[in-house]
Design a protein around this motif. Structure first.
Motif, PDB file in Angstrom:
ATOM      1  N   ARG A  47      30.872 -10.302 -15.066  1.00  0.00           N
ATOM      2  CA  ARG A  47      30.165  -9.172 -14.457  1.00  0.00           C
ATOM      3  C   ARG A  47      30.162  -7.979 -15.389  1.00  0.00           C
ATOM      4  NH1 ARG A  47      34.792  -9.814 -11.965  1.00  0.00           N
ATOM      5  NH2 ARG A  47      33.873 -10.841 -10.174  1.00  0.00           N
ATOM      6  N   VAL A  48      29.169  -7.107 -15.200  1.00  0.00           N
ATOM      7  CA  VAL A  48      29.087  -5.851 -15.927  1.00  0.00           C
ATOM      8  C   VAL A  48      28.532  -4.810 -14.968  1.00  0.00           C
ATOM      9  CG1 VAL A  48      26.765  -6.321 -16.810  1.00  0.00           C
ATOM     10  CG2 VAL A  48      28.256  -4.712 -18.019  1.00  0.00           C
ATOM     11  N   GLY A  49      28.986  -3.560 -15.114  1.00  0.00           N
ATOM     12  CA  GLY A  49      28.518  -2.539 -14.194  1.00  0.00           C
ATOM     13  C   GLY A  49      29.014  -1.159 -14.561  1.00  0.00           C
ATOM     14  N   VAL A  50      28.983  -0.273 -13.575  1.00  0.00           N
ATOM     15  CA  VAL A  50      29.352   1.125 -13.800  1.00  0.00           C
ATOM     16  C   VAL A  50      30.498   1.504 -12.873  1.00  0.00           C
ATOM     17  CG1 VAL A  50      27.048   1.776 -14.592  1.00  0.00           C
ATOM     18  CG2 VAL A  50      27.594   1.916 -12.156  1.00  0.00           C
ATOM     19  N   THR A  51      31.298   2.488 -13.315  1.00  0.00           N
ATOM     20  CA  THR A  51      32.452   2.952 -12.547  1.00  0.00           C
ATOM     21  C   THR A  51      32.231   4.382 -12.076  1.00  0.00           C
ATOM     22  OG1 THR A  51      33.601   3.789 -14.513  1.00  0.00           O
ATOM     23  CG2 THR A  51      33.999   1.483 -13.884  1.00  0.00           C
ATOM     24  N   HIS A  52      32.967   4.722 -11.018  1.00  0.00           N
ATOM     25  CA  HIS A  52      32.882   6.052 -10.409  1.00  0.00           C
ATOM     26  C   HIS A  52      34.283   6.418  -9.951  1.00  0.00           C
ATOM     27  CE1 HIS A  52      32.028   9.013  -7.209  1.00  0.00           C
ATOM     28  NE2 HIS A  52      30.880   9.233  -7.824  1.00  0.00           N
ATOM     29  N   GLU A  59      33.711  16.453 -10.172  1.00  0.00           N
ATOM     30  CA  GLU A  59      32.452  15.949 -10.729  1.00  0.00           C
ATOM     31  C   GLU A  59      32.716  14.656 -11.491  1.00  0.00           C
ATOM     32  OE1 GLU A  59      29.651  17.368  -9.984  1.00  0.00           O
ATOM     33  OE2 GLU A  59      30.618  19.031  -8.938  1.00  0.00           O
ATOM     34  N   ARG A  60      31.956  13.596 -11.147  1.00  0.00           N
ATOM     35  CA  ARG A  60      32.182  12.298 -11.775  1.00  0.00           C
ATOM     36  C   ARG A  60      31.092  11.976 -12.791  1.00  0.00           C
ATOM     37  NH1 ARG A  60      33.581  13.246  -6.218  1.00  0.00           N
ATOM     38  NH2 ARG A  60      35.809  12.804  -6.138  1.00  0.00           N
ATOM     39  N   ARG A  61      31.499  11.236 -13.796  1.00  0.00           N
ATOM     40  CA  ARG A  61      30.547  10.738 -14.779  1.00  0.00           C
ATOM     41  C   ARG A  61      30.602   9.216 -14.780  1.00  0.00           C
ATOM     42  NH1 ARG A  61      31.381  15.033 -19.797  1.00  0.00           N
ATOM     43  NH2 ARG A  61      30.135  16.703 -18.863  1.00  0.00           N
ATOM     44  N   ILE A  62      29.443   8.604 -14.791  1.00  0.00           N
ATOM     45  CA  ILE A  62      29.357   7.156 -14.753  1.00  0.00           C
ATOM     46  C   ILE A  62      29.754   6.577 -16.106  1.00  0.00           C
ATOM     47  CG2 ILE A  62      27.760   5.217 -14.563  1.00  0.00           C
ATOM     48  CD1 ILE A  62      26.217   6.808 -12.492  1.00  0.00           C
ATOM     49  N   ARG A  63      30.648   5.615 -16.074  1.00  0.00           N
ATOM     50  CA  ARG A  63      31.059   4.901 -17.283  1.00  0.00           C
ATOM     51  C   ARG A  63      30.899   3.405 -17.070  1.00  0.00           C
ATOM     52  NH1 ARG A  63      34.109   7.633 -21.006  1.00  0.00           N
ATOM     53  NH2 ARG A  63      33.526   5.806 -22.261  1.00  0.00           N
ATOM     54  N   GLN A  64      31.031   2.639 -18.129  1.00  0.00           N
ATOM     55  CA  GLN A  64      30.802   1.197 -18.059  1.00  0.00           C
ATOM     56  C   GLN A  64      32.106   0.427 -17.919  1.00  0.00           C
ATOM     57  OE1 GLN A  64      28.525   0.288 -21.606  1.00  0.00           O
ATOM     58  NE2 GLN A  64      26.588   0.506 -20.522  1.00  0.00           N
ATOM     59  N   ALA A  65      31.993  -0.752 -17.320  1.00  0.00           N
ATOM     60  CA  ALA A  65      33.117  -1.674 -17.211  1.00  0.00           C
ATOM     61  C   ALA A  65      32.565  -3.096 -17.154  1.00  0.00           C
ATOM     62  CB  ALA A  65      33.953  -1.378 -15.979  1.00  0.00           C
ATOM     63  N   LEU A 247      35.408   3.264  -7.895  1.00  0.00           N
ATOM     64  CA  LEU A 247      34.342   2.404  -7.396  1.00  0.00           C
ATOM     65  C   LEU A 247      33.713   1.655  -8.563  1.00  0.00           C
ATOM     66  CD1 LEU A 247      32.419   1.675  -4.941  1.00  0.00           C
ATOM     67  CD2 LEU A 247      30.990   3.563  -5.736  1.00  0.00           C
ATOM     68  N   PHE A 248      33.428   0.373  -8.349  1.00  0.00           N
ATOM     69  CA  PHE A 248      32.799  -0.471  -9.369  1.00  0.00           C
ATOM     70  C   PHE A 248      31.551  -1.102  -8.766  1.00  0.00           C
ATOM     71  CE2 PHE A 248      33.615  -4.338 -12.406  1.00  0.00           C
ATOM     72  CZ  PHE A 248      32.628  -3.866 -13.259  1.00  0.00           C
ATOM     73  N   LEU A 249      30.392  -0.788  -9.329  1.00  0.00           N
ATOM     74  CA  LEU A 249      29.122  -1.402  -8.938  1.00  0.00           C
ATOM     75  C   LEU A 249      28.715  -2.344 -10.053  1.00  0.00           C
ATOM     76  CD1 LEU A 249      27.236   1.811  -7.699  1.00  0.00           C
ATOM     77  CD2 LEU A 249      28.546   0.185  -6.322  1.00  0.00           C
ATOM     78  N   ALA A 250      28.573  -3.631  -9.748  1.00  0.00           N
ATOM     79  CA  ALA A 250      28.391  -4.612 -10.811  1.00  0.00           C
ATOM     80  C   ALA A 250      27.371  -5.677 -10.435  1.00  0.00           C
ATOM     81  CB  ALA A 250      29.729  -5.280 -11.143  1.00  0.00           C
ATOM     82  N   VAL A 251      26.815  -6.308 -11.456  1.00  0.00           N
ATOM     83  CA  VAL A 251      25.983  -7.498 -11.317  1.00  0.00           C
ATOM     84  C   VAL A 251      26.553  -8.541 -12.268  1.00  0.00           C
ATOM     85  CG1 VAL A 251      23.903  -6.272 -10.630  1.00  0.00           C
ATOM     86  CG2 VAL A 251      24.354  -6.661 -13.065  1.00  0.00           C
ATOM     87  N   GLY A 252      26.292  -9.825 -11.968  1.00  0.00           N
ATOM     88  CA  GLY A 252      26.850 -10.845 -12.834  1.00  0.00           C
ATOM     89  C   GLY A 252      26.322 -12.236 -12.546  1.00  0.00           C
ATOM     90  N   LEU A 253      26.895 -13.204 -13.255  1.00  0.00           N
ATOM     91  CA  LEU A 253      26.540 -14.607 -13.117  1.00  0.00           C
ATOM     92  C   LEU A 253      27.797 -15.428 -12.845  1.00  0.00           C
ATOM     93  CD1 LEU A 253      24.065 -15.072 -16.116  1.00  0.00           C
ATOM     94  CD2 LEU A 253      23.450 -14.927 -13.691  1.00  0.00           C
TER      95      LEU A 253
END
Length: 265
Positions: A47-52, A59-65, A247-253
Motif C-alpha cells: 500500500r501507499v498513501g498519505v498521513t495526517h 495545522e497538519r501537513r500531508i506526508r507520504q507513507a 491517520l493513514f489514507l492508502a490504496v494498494g494491491l
C-alpha cells in the motif's frame, strides 16, 4: 491538545471496533467448519498513501507513507494480518508554539479483521468490506523547528536519551535513536477483485498511540531545549499528557497465494 479535539473519522472507526470485537467473540465460540473450501488463500498486500498527524500542533501537513501486510484467514470471514508501515508525519502552528514538527516512523502491528460481505454469505465474492483492530509498536524520532528561523527547538531523541516505562524513570544507557510506544490501529478497508489472485483496495487506518511526542511537542509547553541537555520531551509522566494519533489514507494491491473460487481470471 485537549482530549475533546478528535478528528471526524474517530466515531466511525470506534463504532466499527465495537462491532468487530462483538462479532469476534461470537465467531470464536462457533464450531469449526468441516470444509475449508470457502476460505480465502493467504495473501500479501502493498500500500501507499498519505498521513495526517493529530497532536499538539494544530495545522497538519500531508506526508507520504507506504506499507506491507501478510494476511492469513482463520475461516471464511475472519482474518489476521501482520502489517508494517513506514513514513513521515508533519504538523505546524504559528501561534504560541511557533513550530514546525517532522517525524519519521516505522510501525508494526498484529491485526484482526472481519469481512462483513463474506460473513453474511453474499453471493458476490468479488468485493470485500472489512473492519479491524490491532496492537503493536510505533518506532519514531521527531524534531520541532522554529517556523521563522529554522533553528531546532525540541526533539525526542539525542545522545542523552534513555528508555523509560512511565516517562520519568529511565532505564538502560543513553543514546536511544528511536522512541518506541504502544500503537492501536482501527481500520476500514474496501476491496474489489481484478482477477482470481489480485485485488485492488482502499483503506483508512486511524492509530492511537501511547505518546504525546509524535510532534516533539508536549501539551501547552512551548519551551526550547538547551544544547547538550536531555531530549526535551523526557521527564514528563505519560498520564499527564494527551496522546497523539495519526491517520493513514492508502490504496494498494493484494496478491493471493492461490486462486479464489467463484471468480474469473
Amino acid at each position: 491538545m485537549p482530549a475533546v479535539m478528535l478528528n471526524r473519522p474517530v466515531p466511525i472507526l470506534f463504532l466499527s471496533l465495537l462491532i468487530s470485537v462483538s462479532f469476534f467473540g461470537s465467531v470464536c465460540s462457533q464450531p469449526k467448519s468441516k470444509s475449508l473450501s470457502d476460505n480465502l488463500p493467504a495473501s500479501v498486500s502493498l500500500r501507499v498513501g498519505v498521513t495526517h498527524l493529530s497532536g499538539d500542533l494544530s495545522e497538519r501537513r500531508i506526508r507520504q507513507a507506504f506499507g506491507a501486510s501478510l494476511t492469513v484467514p482463520l475461516n471464511r470471514f475472519l482474518l489476521v494480518d501482520l502489517t508494517a508501515d513506514m513514513g513521515a508525519l508533519e504538523a505546524w502552528q504559528e501561534t504560541f508554539f511557533h513550530s514546525q514538527s517532522r517525524a519519521s516512523f516505522i510501525q508494526a502491528t498484529l491485526n484482526g479483521a472481519v469481512d462483513w460481505l463474506r460473513l453474511f454469505h453474499l453471493k458476490n465474492q468479488s468485493t470485500s468490506l472489512q473492519t479491524g483492530v490491532g496492537v503493536g509498536l510505533i518506532f519514531f524520532n521527531a524534531q520541532a523547528y522554529d517556523l521563522r528561523t529554522g533553528k531546532l527547538q525540541r526533539l525526542t531523541n539525542n545522545e542523552n536519551s534513555h528508555r523509560t516505562r512511565d516517562g520519568i524513570r529511565t532505564r538502560g544507557g543513553p543514546g536511544v535513536r528511536r522512541t518506541h510506544e504502544l500503537a492501536v490501529p482501527l481500520s476500514l478497508r474496501g476491496a474489489t477483485a481484478l482477477s482470481r489472485q489480485i485485488d485492488v483496495f482502499g483503506e483508512i487506518r486511524y492509530t492511537f498511540t501511547r505518546t504525546d511526542k509524535l510532534d516533539a511537542t508536549l501539551d501547552g509547553n512551548n519551551g526550547v531545549m538547551l544544547p547538550g541537555t536531555s531530549a526535551f520531551t523526557e521527564g514528563n509522566h505519560f498520564d499527564q499528557n494527551s496522546q497523539d494519533r495519526w491517520l493513514f489514507l492508502a490504496v494498494g494491491l493484494s496478491y493471493y497465494f492461490g486462486k479464489r473460487k467463484g471468480l474469473k481470471d
